[in-house]
Design an enzyme around this catalytic site. Structure first.
Site, PDB file in Angstrom:
ATOM      1  N   SER A   1       2.536  -1.699   5.172  1.00 62.28           N
ATOM      2  CA  SER A   1       1.494  -0.683   5.116  1.00 62.28           C
ATOM      3  C   SER A   1       0.216  -1.204   5.792  1.00 62.28           C
ATOM      4  O   SER A   1       0.235  -1.488   6.983  1.00 62.28           O
ATOM      5  CB  SER A   1       1.283  -0.253   3.658  1.00 62.28           C
TER       6      SER A   1
ATOM      7  N   ASP B   1       8.636   8.325   1.601  1.00 58.02           N
ATOM      8  CA  ASP B   1       7.340   7.649   1.457  1.00 58.02           C
ATOM      9  C   ASP B   1       6.243   8.715   1.388  1.00 58.02           C
ATOM     10  O   ASP B   1       6.086   9.515   2.324  1.00 58.02           O
ATOM     11  CB  ASP B   1       7.161   6.749   2.694  1.00 58.02           C
TER      12      ASP B   1
ATOM     13  N   HIS C   1       7.477   4.193  -0.670  1.00 57.62           N
ATOM     14  CA  HIS C   1       6.541   3.247  -0.058  1.00 57.62           C
ATOM     15  C   HIS C   1       6.516   1.888  -0.770  1.00 57.62           C
ATOM     16  O   HIS C   1       5.846   0.968  -0.312  1.00 57.62           O
ATOM     17  CB  HIS C   1       5.124   3.860  -0.095  1.00 57.62           C
TER      18      HIS C   1
HETATM   19  N1  LIG Z   1      -3.193   3.213  -6.037  1.00 55.04           N
HETATM   20  C1  LIG Z   1      -2.547   3.929  -5.006  1.00 55.04           C
HETATM   21  C2  LIG Z   1      -1.293   3.269  -4.535  1.00 55.04           C
HETATM   22  C3  LIG Z   1      -1.562   1.953  -3.886  1.00 55.04           C
HETATM   23  C4  LIG Z   1      -0.355   1.476  -3.126  1.00 55.04           C
HETATM   24  O1  LIG Z   1       0.651   2.163  -3.037  1.00 55.04           O
HETATM   25  N2  LIG Z   1      -0.459   0.316  -2.510  1.00 55.04           N
HETATM   26  C5  LIG Z   1       0.651  -0.167  -1.738  1.00 55.04           C
HETATM   27  C6  LIG Z   1       0.192  -0.453  -0.356  1.00 55.04           C
HETATM   28  S1  LIG Z   1      -0.451   1.030   0.385  1.00 55.04           S
HETATM   29  C7  LIG Z   1      -0.949   0.538   1.944  1.00 55.04           C
HETATM   30  O2  LIG Z   1      -1.416  -0.465   2.290  1.00 55.04           O
HETATM   31  C8  LIG Z   1       1.237  -1.397  -2.394  1.00 55.04           C
HETATM   32  O3  LIG Z   1       1.834  -2.232  -1.766  1.00 55.04           O
HETATM   33  N3  LIG Z   1       1.088  -1.468  -3.715  1.00 55.04           N
HETATM   34  C9  LIG Z   1       1.558  -2.588  -4.499  1.00 55.04           C
HETATM   35  C10 LIG Z   1       2.811  -2.323  -5.243  1.00 55.04           C
HETATM   36  O4  LIG Z   1       3.172  -3.180  -6.046  1.00 55.04           O
HETATM   37  O5  LIG Z   1       3.480  -1.302  -4.981  1.00 55.04           O
HETATM   38  C11 LIG Z   1      -2.280   5.364  -5.394  1.00 55.04           C
HETATM   39  O6  LIG Z   1      -2.974   5.807  -6.265  1.00 55.04           O
HETATM   40  O7  LIG Z   1      -1.419   6.016  -4.782  1.00 55.04           O
END
Ligand SMILES: N[C@@H](CCC(=O)N[C@@H](CSC=O)C(=O)NCC(=O)O)C(=O)O
Length: 280
Positions: A149, A225, A258
């Site tokens: 991402s 995603d 995602h």
């Molecule tokens: N808080 C957000 C969601 C945040 C999220 O999905 N972060 C991703 C990366 S997004 C792009 O850089 C991530 O890797 N999160 C860590 C995990 O453990 O999944 C929302 O409210 O949607």
């Protein structure tokens, strides 16, 4: 440069560790994780940097990507930086998951106050590799980079901008056109100001059109995603690579979202992609 060992854990015959260093680039201490495969006990091994996404830390991929088993098999060291400086105290640096702490976008900010600490490009490309070289049996001539991402954006842009540092690149669900999508426009406006020529220096589509990476790029994208259409738009990178004559394998996976279950499902293919390109 000094290194503080926070914790180390035996893992698939190697060692998963968490560390802290003083960072001149980011004006404070920075944390990172390193997985040393068993082969690192016998000599220097190739290294793969994994850049994590928004809201993540140096622990996220180490704990969730499931990369260590195959890294141990292939003899790949993994380095996982944090995603930004921490405890900066800047107004607006916390409270919005898309910007500030946890959202450094792997660039050197040019706008105050961010420019004094949010210098993740310098940290990841120059400063951290120097510490890794000094303290771990890493072969700097065999370095690859991947990410997810925001981290996929980091991997693609840093590899294209610094081909002398990286011999291989791949990405999971990367932001490929930050100049065109809400996550990128918000962050670039604040970190880089209103200078669109400067923004283009951090946009994988714009960069690859100007100077292709050369070696094959692997990108995986889940079709379930929730950010696919608004923030990711991999078809833009597919078109830019085709225009530039850049070899790209873009795999679209039905049903995958995602998150890290998606990454864990395909991480082994990325590790093998890098190991093949980092072989002697
Ligand atoms: N808080 C957000 C969601 C945040 C999220 O999905 N972060 C991703 C990366 S997004 C792009 O850089 C991530 O890797 N999160 C860590 C995990 O453990 O999944 C929302 O409210 O949607």
């Amino acid at each position: 440069m000094t290194l503080e060992r926070l914790s180390e854990h035996a893992c698939f015959g190697g060692l998963q560790g968490f560390y802290r260093m003083d960072s001149a680039a980011c004006g404070g201490s920075m944390r990172f994780a390193v997985y040393q495969p068993p082969q690192a006990r016998a000599g220097r091994v190739p290294v793969l940097y994994f850049l994590a996404g928004l809201t993540c830390t140096e622990e996220t991929a180490a704990m969730k990507a499931g990369a260590q088993r195959v890294a141990a098999e292939l003899g790949l060291m993994l380095v996982m930086p944090d995603t930004s400086p921490r405890e900066t105290g800047f107004d607006g640096a916390t409270g919005d998951w898309e910007f500030g702490e946890g959202a450094g976008f792997y660039l050197d900010a040019t706008q105050a106050p961010w420019s004094s600490r949010f210098r993740m490009e310098s940290h990841v490309v120059h400063e951290l590799p120097a510490v890794v070289r000094e303290h771990f049996p890493a072969d700097p001539g065999r370095t690859g980079i991947t990410g997810h991402s925001m981290g996929g954006h980091g991997a693609l842009t840093l590899a294209i901008k610094h081909p002398q540092q990286y011999r291989s690149v791949s990405a999971f669900a990367p932001i490929v056109a930050p100049c065109e999508v809400p996550w990128g426009r918000k962050a670039f406006g604040r970190y880089l100001g209103d200078h669109h020529a400067v923004w283009a220096e951090h946009d994988a589509c714009a960069l690859v059109r100007r100077r292709p990476f050369g070696r094959p790029i692997l990108v995986d994208q889940g079709l379930a995603d929730k950010f696919l259409e608004t923030q990711l738009q991999p078809e833009r990178f597919e078109a830019a690579c085709a225009e530039a004559g850049q070899s790209l394998t873009l795999r679209r996976h039905a049903g995958y979202d995602h998150g890290y279950y998606f990454i864990a499902s395909f991480i082994q293919d990325h590790l093998r992609h890098h190991a093949a390109q980092l072989a002697d």
